[in-house]
Write a protein that holds these residues in place. Sequence first.
Motif, PDB file in Angstrom:
ATOM      1  N   ARG A 146       0.736  -0.994  -0.618  1.00 53.78           N
ATOM      2  CA  ARG A 146      -0.164   0.333  -0.582  1.00 53.78           C
ATOM      3  C   ARG A 146       0.845   1.181  -0.317  1.00 53.78           C
ATOM      4  O   ARG A 146       0.834   2.148   1.422  1.00 53.78           O
ATOM      5  N   ASP A 149       0.876  -0.385   4.622  1.00 53.98           N
ATOM      6  CA  ASP A 149       0.477  -1.350   5.490  1.00 53.98           C
ATOM      7  C   ASP A 149       2.044  -1.909   6.192  1.00 53.98           C
ATOM      8  O   ASP A 149       1.720  -3.464   6.287  1.00 53.98           O
ATOM      9  N   ASP A 172       0.786   2.644  10.445  1.00 57.35           N
ATOM     10  CA  ASP A 172      -0.100   3.565   9.131  1.00 57.35           C
ATOM     11  C   ASP A 172       0.791   4.595   8.510  1.00 57.35           C
ATOM     12  O   ASP A 172      -0.193   6.010   8.735  1.00 57.35           O
ATOM     13  N   GLU A 194       1.168   7.702   6.014  1.00 62.54           N
ATOM     14  CA  GLU A 194       0.141   7.939   4.798  1.00 62.54           C
ATOM     15  C   GLU A 194       1.026   9.595   3.962  1.00 62.54           C
ATOM     16  O   GLU A 194       1.198   9.026   2.633  1.00 62.54           O
TER      17      GLU A 194
END
Lengths: 324, 398
Positions: free
Chosen positions: A55, A74, A97, A99
């Motif tokens: 991800r 992930d 996580d 981002e």
Amino acid sequence: MRRHAPALALALAALAAPGPAAAYMVYVSNEKGNTVTVIDSETLEVVDTFDAGQRPRGITISPDGTELYVCASDDDTVRVFDPKTYEQLHTLPSGPDPELFVLHPSGNPLYIANEDDNIVTVVDVKTHQVLAEVPVGVEPEGMGVSPDGAFVVNTSETTNMAHFIDTKTYEIVENVLVDQRPRFAQFTDDGKWLYVSAEIGGTVSVIDPASAEIVKKISFEVPGVVPEALQPVGVRVTKDGSKVFVALGPSNRVAVVDGETHEVLDYLLTGQRVWQLAFTPDEKLLFATNGNTNDVSVIDVEEMKVIKSIPVGQQPWGVVVAPE
Amino acid sequence: MKRFAGPILASLGIALLSPLGAMAQDAAQPVRAAVLRVERGPELPISRLDLPPDDLGFAGGRLATEDNQTTGRFMGQDFTTEDVDADPDTAVQALETLIADGTTFIAVMAGPDTLLALADAAGDRALIVNATAQDTRLREADCRANVMHVAPSRAMLADALTQFLVWKKWTDWLLVPGSHPEDALMADAYRASAKKFGARIVEERVFEDTGGARRTDTGHVLVQRQMPVFTQRAEAHDVLVAADEADVFAAYLPYQSWDPRPVAGSAGLRPMSWHPALEAWGATQFQRRFERAAGRTMRPEDYQVWMALRVLGEAATRTKATDFATLRDYILSPAFELAAFKGQKLTFRPWNHQLRQPVVLAADRVIVSVSPQEEFLHRVSRLDTLGVDEPETTCDLN
């Protein structure tokens, strides 16, 4: 000597305009495909694709172009790749996580938003050590850095604030309340304005960083498009501050905003769920990721036109262009 | 004395805490709320996986208070929420105690009659947020000016499912309501919804609740004989729509029906405000935060109580105020909007105080779709294609 080289290149580029664009490598993170797609900005062709972990979302590159950073959300880590060989060099501790992140203008450290833990993690990219963890609002997301590197701005999606973090003390010095679900924070190169997009609120707040006041809220309107689809996410500003480009998510458009008046000049039709943006260093082109159509729209900045769509991996999310 | 504490602290707070940047928890303005829980839904569901946890609803409230408090830290506001259990006979007394203690924002988990009793007792002294009652009449003939509804109405849930079924062109329905009054209300909602969006109910069969134990050893043996017979020789249909709020039979229908047709409604494809599999729109982080705190996955009741208390948090943040009148007026104003992991801002319908919201259509383990379906247009908001719309409303708040 080095300091003069970019200036010279710029001057030459200006003289040569509108000559052919220089070739830069464009790196696109594909959230669902677990890959990074590499595009040549001159041929506008995909030159390679490599695995980037689970991800991959946020993506950035060191100012000297030697390290490509990818938030492997992930995998709970930041993966660091050689932008030329696509070999993974090492990973950085990111907290869970990761981002989005932003590099200090000097190239170190890296400021990472950790959505799960309501903190911003500060990581030294040389020693790979965590320097600090700064508690912020609920669901930190957008990360911006002032051009002088004095402040990092984090936006928290559920608290709906832009938090100004002093990069020396790691203390929050200002909190600016913006509209619902702030996604992205972008300073102008002269540090005069800070733009913060609010996805659900549907606005971009223009903040004066000196006073930490909102001077204007840019809103968007497209005939035939339901207002709730106009969801600003990625924001990029030209170096001279004259044009602000705003990716409007599910409305499938990128807005071009006048950097002086902060009025919308135009809406450019892109692919579906347009998410993040990146200029080439010469600012001739702007690349926009389209998450639901698995492509990248290439925008001619001068003409304010989409000139090409390039198929990439599954669910493209972030994009960065290698420096000169 | 307690009554005066709030305003005095509030005025001190304003003086001390501007500008916003200051973090002064010492003088934080208190914002007090309560979750008043009178009902928890079926106590004995037919699947043991659906047994209601002790902290149903309260857990969502705790997360909202934590979220509000994180923001409050930056705003100089201190959020506290009291969890109160009551039964229908003691609910009004519990409300009076809360109001006497200065708690004027109350999220209520109760059936429609208790909710109305609470609303009428509260008058203009408190704002009631209906967190769980789905009765459409609370938004219509029995609407109240001091009640906000964050729970979706049965009409909204039915419309959400119907839009998807019509989009699939599964327009011929076998409707199977249970024999409880709530089942009849849900069936009414499906009938109205079918008419609204152009589906046909080709046959209706009521499943009588004849009592008996909900679960027994080897229960499936009997079910495997019972359900095919019950659904035998129905008019030709595309889909079986079950209305079983009492949770008596619907879960037994998938795979057991006589005709090989999908099941929707109370089993199979279910319309819900929330599902623990939802990952879109940043929901993953929200789910994880809840799971870490509560030690279980989030249920619709938890989500709805979370929304109820986030309404208060949002009002306090935006107005920078904590007094009841300012907060209430802001919540009732057109400026109010809430982000709640549904991909768009949620607002209250001014004509009946119902929160507009997308509705999740979930199968057991995944999200199948989210309504409104984009093909259904509306002149104001697509969200108003779900539930009773302004031109049809019978609610008069004045």
